[in-house]
Scaffold this motif. Sequence first.
Motif, PDB file in Angstrom:
ATOM      1  N   PHE A  81     -26.643 -69.512  20.379  1.00  0.00           N
ATOM      2  CA  PHE A  81     -25.698 -68.744  21.189  1.00  0.00           C
ATOM      3  C   PHE A  81     -24.964 -67.725  20.328  1.00  0.00           C
ATOM      4  O   PHE A  81     -24.803 -66.566  20.718  1.00  0.00           O
ATOM      5  N   ARG A  82     -24.506 -68.145  19.131  1.00  0.00           N
ATOM      6  CA  ARG A  82     -23.819 -67.214  18.229  1.00  0.00           C
ATOM      7  C   ARG A  82     -24.751 -66.086  17.802  1.00  0.00           C
ATOM      8  O   ARG A  82     -24.354 -64.920  17.752  1.00  0.00           O
ATOM      9  N   LEU A  83     -26.012 -66.418  17.481  1.00  0.00           N
ATOM     10  CA  LEU A  83     -26.980 -65.390  17.096  1.00  0.00           C
ATOM     11  C   LEU A  83     -27.225 -64.415  18.252  1.00  0.00           C
ATOM     12  O   LEU A  83     -27.300 -63.196  18.046  1.00  0.00           O
ATOM     13  N   HIS A  84     -27.363 -64.947  19.448  1.00  0.00           N
ATOM     14  CA  HIS A  84     -27.589 -64.114  20.632  1.00  0.00           C
ATOM     15  C   HIS A  84     -26.396 -63.185  20.876  1.00  0.00           C
ATOM     16  O   HIS A  84     -26.562 -62.007  21.183  1.00  0.00           O
ATOM     17  N   ARG A  85     -25.209 -63.708  20.731  1.00  0.00           N
ATOM     18  CA  ARG A  85     -23.994 -62.905  20.909  1.00  0.00           C
ATOM     19  C   ARG A  85     -23.952 -61.768  19.894  1.00  0.00           C
ATOM     20  O   ARG A  85     -23.588 -60.641  20.226  1.00  0.00           O
ATOM     21  N   ALA A 106     -26.408 -54.360  19.629  1.00  0.00           N
ATOM     22  CA  ALA A 106     -27.074 -53.435  20.560  1.00  0.00           C
ATOM     23  C   ALA A 106     -26.058 -52.526  21.238  1.00  0.00           C
ATOM     24  O   ALA A 106     -26.364 -51.386  21.579  1.00  0.00           O
ATOM     25  N   ARG A 107     -24.844 -52.994  21.425  1.00  0.00           N
ATOM     26  CA  ARG A 107     -23.814 -52.212  22.105  1.00  0.00           C
ATOM     27  C   ARG A 107     -23.104 -51.240  21.178  1.00  0.00           C
ATOM     28  O   ARG A 107     -22.427 -50.320  21.659  1.00  0.00           O
ATOM     29  N   ARG A 108     -23.208 -51.444  19.886  1.00  0.00           N
ATOM     30  CA  ARG A 108     -22.510 -50.557  18.944  1.00  0.00           C
ATOM     31  C   ARG A 108     -23.090 -49.155  19.052  1.00  0.00           C
ATOM     32  O   ARG A 108     -24.300 -48.972  19.114  1.00  0.00           O
ATOM     33  N   PRO A 109     -22.199 -48.151  19.037  1.00  0.00           N
ATOM     34  CA  PRO A 109     -22.710 -46.781  19.082  1.00  0.00           C
ATOM     35  C   PRO A 109     -23.464 -46.470  17.791  1.00  0.00           C
ATOM     36  O   PRO A 109     -23.054 -46.855  16.703  1.00  0.00           O
TER      37      PRO A 109
END
Length: 184
Positions: free
Chosen positions: A167-171, A177-180
């Motif tokens: 879960f931590r790795l997935h987060r 992926a969301r970082r600009p």
Amino acid sequence: MTPQAADALLFADALACELAVPAEFVALAPAEPQRHQQHAAAVLAALAQIEDARRDGDDEHDESPAAARRLEAKLDLLLGLFGRLLREREGAPPARALRWSTRGARLRQRVDAAPGASGLLRLQAAAWLPETLELPAQVLAAGDEAVWLRFAPAPAELADALERHLFRLHRREIAQARRPRRSP
């Protein structure tokens, strides 16, 4: 079993992560899977405790003294250096593409083991941690470039620790992926 069927069995409706880590599958008859599972659970529990403490310190209202943060940064550097030296000395496996869930893994490694063969999936759980997880597994399918492994039934302690770690790795994957992206 076909690779597609193995993928479905291991990853359908399961939280899975993909990353490149030092990992390898070693075919052998694990004499004491419980010993490997207990050790893996202990490593994952300690890793969770460390990472949770770091995340708690990342709050915008972090009041920990600058000296404590510098000390933690120095320890991170020393652990990273120690881990790299240890891997070079012991000949750690190369980084390979790994997709894994609590059920098993697909590892980009050519393996000369028939489906049903037992062994250990050895992987490094964190870049800064030289400790290797050894998870008992059984070959589901093997191709020219990958092997599909089902983890041995695990005690609740290991199953919970593994689920938490994934879960931590997935987060982290989602956050990255969301970082600009910066343009050069």
